[in-house]
Design an enzyme around this catalytic site. Sequence first.
Site, PDB file in Angstrom:
ATOM      1  N   TYR A  72       0.832  -1.216   0.000  1.00 61.20           N
ATOM      2  CA  TYR A  72       0.000   0.000   0.000  1.00 61.20           C
ATOM      3  C   TYR A  72       0.863   1.261   0.000  1.00 61.20           C
ATOM      4  CZ  TYR A  72      -4.443  -2.267  -0.105  1.00 61.20           C
ATOM      5  OH  TYR A  72      -5.525  -2.984  -0.557  1.00 61.20           O
ATOM      6  N   ARG A  75       1.818   1.735  -3.568  1.00 57.48           N
ATOM      7  CA  ARG A  75       0.698   2.278  -4.345  1.00 57.48           C
ATOM      8  C   ARG A  75       0.398   3.724  -3.935  1.00 57.48           C
ATOM      9  NH1 ARG A  75      -4.278  -1.427  -4.016  1.00 57.48           N
ATOM     10  NH2 ARG A  75      -5.168   0.465  -4.883  1.00 57.48           N
ATOM     11  N   ASN A 108     -12.248   5.033  -6.255  1.00 58.68           N
ATOM     12  CA  ASN A 108     -10.805   5.250  -6.268  1.00 58.68           C
ATOM     13  C   ASN A 108     -10.296   5.636  -4.886  1.00 58.68           C
ATOM     14  OD1 ASN A 108     -11.104   4.741  -8.929  1.00 58.68           O
ATOM     15  ND2 ASN A 108     -10.954   6.872  -9.600  1.00 58.68           N
ATOM     16  N   VAL A 109      -9.184   5.014  -4.508  1.00 60.32           N
ATOM     17  CA  VAL A 109      -8.578   5.334  -3.223  1.00 60.32           C
ATOM     18  C   VAL A 109      -7.464   6.363  -3.402  1.00 60.32           C
ATOM     19  CG1 VAL A 109      -9.138   3.055  -2.259  1.00 60.32           C
ATOM     20  CG2 VAL A 109      -6.920   3.397  -3.373  1.00 60.32           C
ATOM     21  N   HIS A 127     -14.446   2.912  -1.357  1.00 65.32           N
ATOM     22  CA  HIS A 127     -13.421   1.881  -1.121  1.00 65.32           C
ATOM     23  C   HIS A 127     -12.292   2.422  -0.243  1.00 65.32           C
ATOM     24  CE1 HIS A 127     -14.770  -0.545  -4.929  1.00 65.32           C
ATOM     25  NE2 HIS A 127     -15.615  -0.633  -3.922  1.00 65.32           N
ATOM     26  N   GLY A 211     -15.374   5.244 -16.262  1.00 68.19           N
ATOM     27  CA  GLY A 211     -14.137   4.480 -16.100  1.00 68.19           C
ATOM     28  C   GLY A 211     -14.168   3.378 -15.070  1.00 68.19           C
ATOM     29  N   THR A 212     -15.220   2.559 -15.102  1.00 62.72           N
ATOM     30  CA  THR A 212     -15.227   1.422 -14.183  1.00 62.72           C
ATOM     31  C   THR A 212     -15.722   0.171 -14.894  1.00 62.72           C
ATOM     32  OG1 THR A 212     -16.138   0.489 -12.138  1.00 62.72           O
ATOM     33  CG2 THR A 212     -17.443   2.219 -13.211  1.00 62.72           C
ATOM     34  N   SER A 213     -15.115  -0.976 -14.518  1.00 60.03           N
ATOM     35  CA  SER A 213     -15.421  -2.231 -15.210  1.00 60.03           C
ATOM     36  C   SER A 213     -16.645  -2.925 -14.631  1.00 60.03           C
ATOM     37  CB  SER A 213     -14.211  -3.169 -15.122  1.00 60.03           C
ATOM     38  OG  SER A 213     -13.983  -3.520 -13.772  1.00 60.03           O
ATOM     39  N   ASN A 237     -16.695   5.217 -20.964  1.00 58.87           N
ATOM     40  CA  ASN A 237     -15.690   4.181 -20.736  1.00 58.87           C
ATOM     41  C   ASN A 237     -14.925   3.898 -22.019  1.00 58.87           C
ATOM     42  OD1 ASN A 237     -15.401   2.498 -18.086  1.00 58.87           O
ATOM     43  ND2 ASN A 237     -14.768   1.121 -19.716  1.00 58.87           N
TER      44      ASN A 237
HETATM   45  P1  OAD Z   1     -10.870  -1.634 -13.361  1.00 62.58           P
HETATM   46  O1  OAD Z   1      -9.400  -1.692 -13.601  1.00 62.58           O
HETATM   47  O2  OAD Z   1     -11.564  -2.901 -13.069  1.00 62.58           O
HETATM   48  O3  OAD Z   1     -11.591  -0.984 -14.619  1.00 62.58           O
HETATM   49  C1  OAD Z   1     -11.172   0.252 -15.150  1.00 62.58           C
HETATM   50  C2  OAD Z   1     -12.112   0.603 -16.288  1.00 62.58           C
HETATM   51  O4  OAD Z   1     -11.732   1.875 -16.796  1.00 62.58           O
HETATM   52  C3  OAD Z   1     -12.086  -0.374 -17.456  1.00 62.58           C
HETATM   53  O5  OAD Z   1     -13.427  -0.651 -17.858  1.00 62.58           O
HETATM   54  C4  OAD Z   1     -11.335   0.398 -18.562  1.00 62.58           C
HETATM   55  O6  OAD Z   1     -11.817   0.054 -19.848  1.00 62.58           O
HETATM   56  C5  OAD Z   1     -11.706   1.828 -18.213  1.00 62.58           C
HETATM   57  N1  OAD Z   1     -10.723   2.847 -18.656  1.00 62.58           N
HETATM   58  C6  OAD Z   1      -9.369   2.772 -18.696  1.00 62.58           C
HETATM   59  N2  OAD Z   1      -8.841   3.937 -19.088  1.00 62.58           N
HETATM   60  C7  OAD Z   1      -9.868   4.790 -19.290  1.00 62.58           C
HETATM   61  C8  OAD Z   1      -9.975   6.154 -19.702  1.00 62.58           C
HETATM   62  N3  OAD Z   1      -8.892   6.888 -19.977  1.00 62.58           N
HETATM   63  N4  OAD Z   1     -11.213   6.707 -19.780  1.00 62.58           N
HETATM   64  C9  OAD Z   1     -12.325   5.973 -19.518  1.00 62.58           C
HETATM   65  N5  OAD Z   1     -12.287   4.673 -19.141  1.00 62.58           N
HETATM   66  C10 OAD Z   1     -11.082   4.092 -19.023  1.00 62.58           C
HETATM   67  O7  OAD Z   1     -11.098  -0.552 -12.204  1.00 62.58           O
HETATM   68  P2  OAD Z   1     -12.412  -0.298 -11.336  1.00 62.58           P
HETATM   69  O8  OAD Z   1     -13.647  -0.587 -12.097  1.00 62.58           O
HETATM   70  O9  OAD Z   1     -12.279   1.043 -10.722  1.00 62.58           O
HETATM   71  O10 OAD Z   1     -11.582  -2.286  -5.391  1.00 62.58           O
HETATM   72  O11 OAD Z   1     -12.234  -1.387 -10.216  1.00 62.58           O
HETATM   73  C11 OAD Z   1     -13.190  -1.428  -9.207  1.00 62.58           C
HETATM   74  C12 OAD Z   1     -12.593  -1.904  -7.935  1.00 62.58           C
HETATM   75  O12 OAD Z   1     -11.998  -3.176  -8.162  1.00 62.58           O
HETATM   76  C13 OAD Z   1     -11.463  -1.068  -7.399  1.00 62.58           C
HETATM   77  O13 OAD Z   1     -11.908   0.042  -6.673  1.00 62.58           O
HETATM   78  C14 OAD Z   1     -10.764  -2.044  -6.529  1.00 62.58           C
HETATM   79  C15 OAD Z   1     -10.740  -3.231  -7.449  1.00 62.58           C
HETATM   80  O14 OAD Z   1     -10.685  -4.458  -6.880  1.00 62.58           O
HETATM   81  C16 OAD Z   1     -11.049  -2.608  -4.212  1.00 62.58           C
HETATM   82  O15 OAD Z   1      -9.838  -2.691  -4.043  1.00 62.58           O
HETATM   83  C17 OAD Z   1     -12.056  -2.854  -3.136  1.00 62.58           C
END
Ligand code: OAD
Length: 277
Positions: A72, A75, A108-109, A127, A211-213, A237
Amino acid sequence: MDDRLGELLAEGLAGDGPVVVMTGAGISAESGIPTFRGEEGYWTVGSANYHPMEMATYEAYRRMPEEVWRWYLYRRSVCRRAAPNDAHRALVHLEEALQDRFLLITQNVDGLHRRAGSSAARTFEIHGNIDVMRCERDGSRHLIPEAIGEAWGPSSPFTDEARSLLSGCCPGGALARPHVLWFDETYDEENFRFHSSIDAAVGAALLIVIGTSGSTNLPMQVGAIVARRGSPMIVINRDPSPFSEMAERSAAGYFCHGPAGEHLPPIVARLTGADRS
Ligand code: OAD
C-alpha cells in the site's frame, strides 16, 4: 454533441434529485495511475513478492501486515506522485455549478478527486483512501504522516521508522491498518457510505458512470437501481462494460465510448451551461 445525449442531459437537469457521478480507476488512468484489470493493472501484473489480489484481503493483512503495508505504501507513492487531470477538474466545475444537487461516488482510493477540489461532504470514497490509516481498536481514522515519504518502490523494505509512524494512533503502539475496503470485507455506512450511496441512486435525476469495469458490488447496485427507475444514465468508458450494457438496454441510457478526458468536459460544459455562454 449528439442530440440524444443532449436531450438526456437536459432531462436529468430538469428532474428532481441529485446529479450523481460514479467513478472508477479509468478516470485516473490519464493521470498515470494503473487501473486494476487493464493490461498494466494492479490485478494483472504480478510481482516476485506478492499475488496482487490476495494482498487486498484482511486475511493477508492478519498474516503479514508489514508485507501488505509495503504494497500500500508503494501504491500510495504512485498516487501521490500523480496529479489530477481534466476529467477530475471537470467534476469540480460541475460541483461548483450544482452545489447540493451534486454527489460523487468514487471507488478510487487515490485521493485525486479531493486533490482536484471536490468537497469532502459530497464525495463518497466507497473503497476508502490510500492516504488514511485506521485504528483497529477504536476505528478512528488518521492521515498517514507525511514523514513516511513518497519514495516507496515495489521492493522497498518495511522499516522500524515506518512501523512507528503507522502506529501513531494507538497508545499501545499497535500498527494501524490501511483505510481501504478489502475483498473479504463488506461495505458499511460509517467507513464506506453504503446506505448514502444507495439513497443517492434511488433519488438520482441523472447518473454519470465513468471508467469502471463493474466488478464490485455497490457500484453495480447503484447502476441497476438507476436503470430500473428509468432515470437518465450516461456511461463513459474506453471499453464496453456491464454499465455500458445497462445504458444500451435502457431507454434513458447513453454510452460514450472513449476516454474520460475527451468525453467528460463537453458533458460538464452542457450541464453547467458553459457551452452556451
Ligand atoms: P478496473 O481496472 O476494473 O476498470 C477500469 C475501467 O476503466 C475499465 O473498464 C477500462 O476500460 C476503463 N478505462 C481505462 N482507461 C480509461 C480512460 N482513460 N477513460 C475511460 N475509461 C477508461 O477498475 P475499477 O472498475 O475502478 O476495489 O475497479 C473497481 C474496484 O476493483 C477497485 O476500486 C478495486 C478493485 O478491486 C477494491 O480494491 C475494493
